[in-house]
Design an enzyme around this catalytic site. Sequence first.
Site, PDB file in Angstrom:
ATOM      1  N   CYS A  14      26.015 -62.405 -23.328  1.00  0.00           N
ATOM      2  CA  CYS A  14      24.685 -63.005 -23.246  1.00  0.00           C
ATOM      3  C   CYS A  14      24.159 -62.808 -21.828  1.00  0.00           C
ATOM      4  O   CYS A  14      24.901 -62.958 -20.865  1.00  0.00           O
ATOM      5  CB  CYS A  14      24.776 -64.490 -23.572  1.00  0.00           C
ATOM      6  SG  CYS A  14      23.208 -65.380 -23.517  1.00  0.00           S
TER       7      CYS A  14
ATOM      8  N   HIS B 230      22.195 -64.386 -32.861  1.00  0.00           N
ATOM      9  CA  HIS B 230      22.337 -64.833 -31.471  1.00  0.00           C
ATOM     10  C   HIS B 230      20.982 -65.295 -30.914  1.00  0.00           C
ATOM     11  O   HIS B 230      20.881 -66.377 -30.320  1.00  0.00           O
ATOM     12  CB  HIS B 230      22.906 -63.672 -30.646  1.00  0.00           C
ATOM     13  CG  HIS B 230      23.093 -63.944 -29.197  1.00  0.00           C
ATOM     14  ND1 HIS B 230      24.329 -64.112 -28.628  1.00  0.00           N
ATOM     15  CD2 HIS B 230      22.200 -64.045 -28.176  1.00  0.00           C
ATOM     16  CE1 HIS B 230      24.193 -64.316 -27.323  1.00  0.00           C
ATOM     17  NE2 HIS B 230      22.904 -64.269 -27.020  1.00  0.00           N
ATOM     18  N   GLU B 231      19.942 -64.488 -31.124  1.00  0.00           N
ATOM     19  CA  GLU B 231      18.621 -64.843 -30.584  1.00  0.00           C
ATOM     20  C   GLU B 231      18.036 -66.062 -31.296  1.00  0.00           C
ATOM     21  O   GLU B 231      17.399 -66.910 -30.659  1.00  0.00           O
ATOM     22  CB  GLU B 231      17.673 -63.652 -30.645  1.00  0.00           C
ATOM     23  CG  GLU B 231      18.135 -62.422 -29.864  1.00  0.00           C
ATOM     24  CD  GLU B 231      18.577 -62.688 -28.436  1.00  0.00           C
ATOM     25  OE1 GLU B 231      18.056 -63.627 -27.785  1.00  0.00           O
ATOM     26  OE2 GLU B 231      19.450 -61.948 -27.944  1.00  0.00           O
TER      27      GLU B 231
ATOM     28  N   HIS C 246      19.507 -69.121 -29.763  1.00  0.00           N
ATOM     29  CA  HIS C 246      18.859 -69.469 -28.496  1.00  0.00           C
ATOM     30  C   HIS C 246      17.622 -70.330 -28.738  1.00  0.00           C
ATOM     31  O   HIS C 246      17.405 -71.335 -28.066  1.00  0.00           O
ATOM     32  CB  HIS C 246      18.436 -68.218 -27.718  1.00  0.00           C
ATOM     33  CG  HIS C 246      19.490 -67.667 -26.826  1.00  0.00           C
ATOM     34  ND1 HIS C 246      20.097 -68.401 -25.829  1.00  0.00           N
ATOM     35  CD2 HIS C 246      20.037 -66.428 -26.765  1.00  0.00           C
ATOM     36  CE1 HIS C 246      20.976 -67.650 -25.208  1.00  0.00           C
ATOM     37  NE2 HIS C 246      20.967 -66.440 -25.750  1.00  0.00           N
TER      38      HIS C 246
END
Length: 183
Positions: A104, A146-147, A150
């Site tokens: 990351c 993953h995004e 976030h």
Amino acid sequence: MRQGPIPGVRGRVRPLRLLGDPVLHAPCAEVTDFGPQLAALVEDLFATMYAANGVGLAANQTGEPVRVFVYDCPDDEDVQHRGHVVNPRLVERGGMVLRGPEGCLSLPGLEAGTERYDEAVVEGFTVSGEPVRVRGTGFFARCLQHECDHLDGGVYSDRLTGWRRRRLLRRAARAPWSGGTPG
């Protein structure tokens, strides 16, 4: 030969927020204004992602707590996927759950084996407000998940347990960019 404009060329590189920054641990707000400021943010996100040699970047990683991310990421067949999603929703996850190395830009230089589905579908909008549906497999599916994490206020270290989590947080606390208090 590339067709169309290169994303990020008109953007400015923004400082990245690092593990422990409160903006990374709070859910992001929906985008309601699809005007020029949003277009500039997307350009800045591409410029910042490319400058940091990343494959994806969420807006809150640059301190903007809004639901936008960009990506320029290969799948497992080396097909490159490039784009952005505004107000993304992870609508499907499936296939096998695989543990693979994940890093990351908000934890520079670190990575850990993280479990993710190898298929994912995200729905949202383009910068101009058009609906978009993005389907990913393999590494690209990992990037999409993953995004989305976030934008929901999570980082991949939150998905780790046991010794993997402890080891990553110890390494983060010793990293030169850390204030010694991992998130």
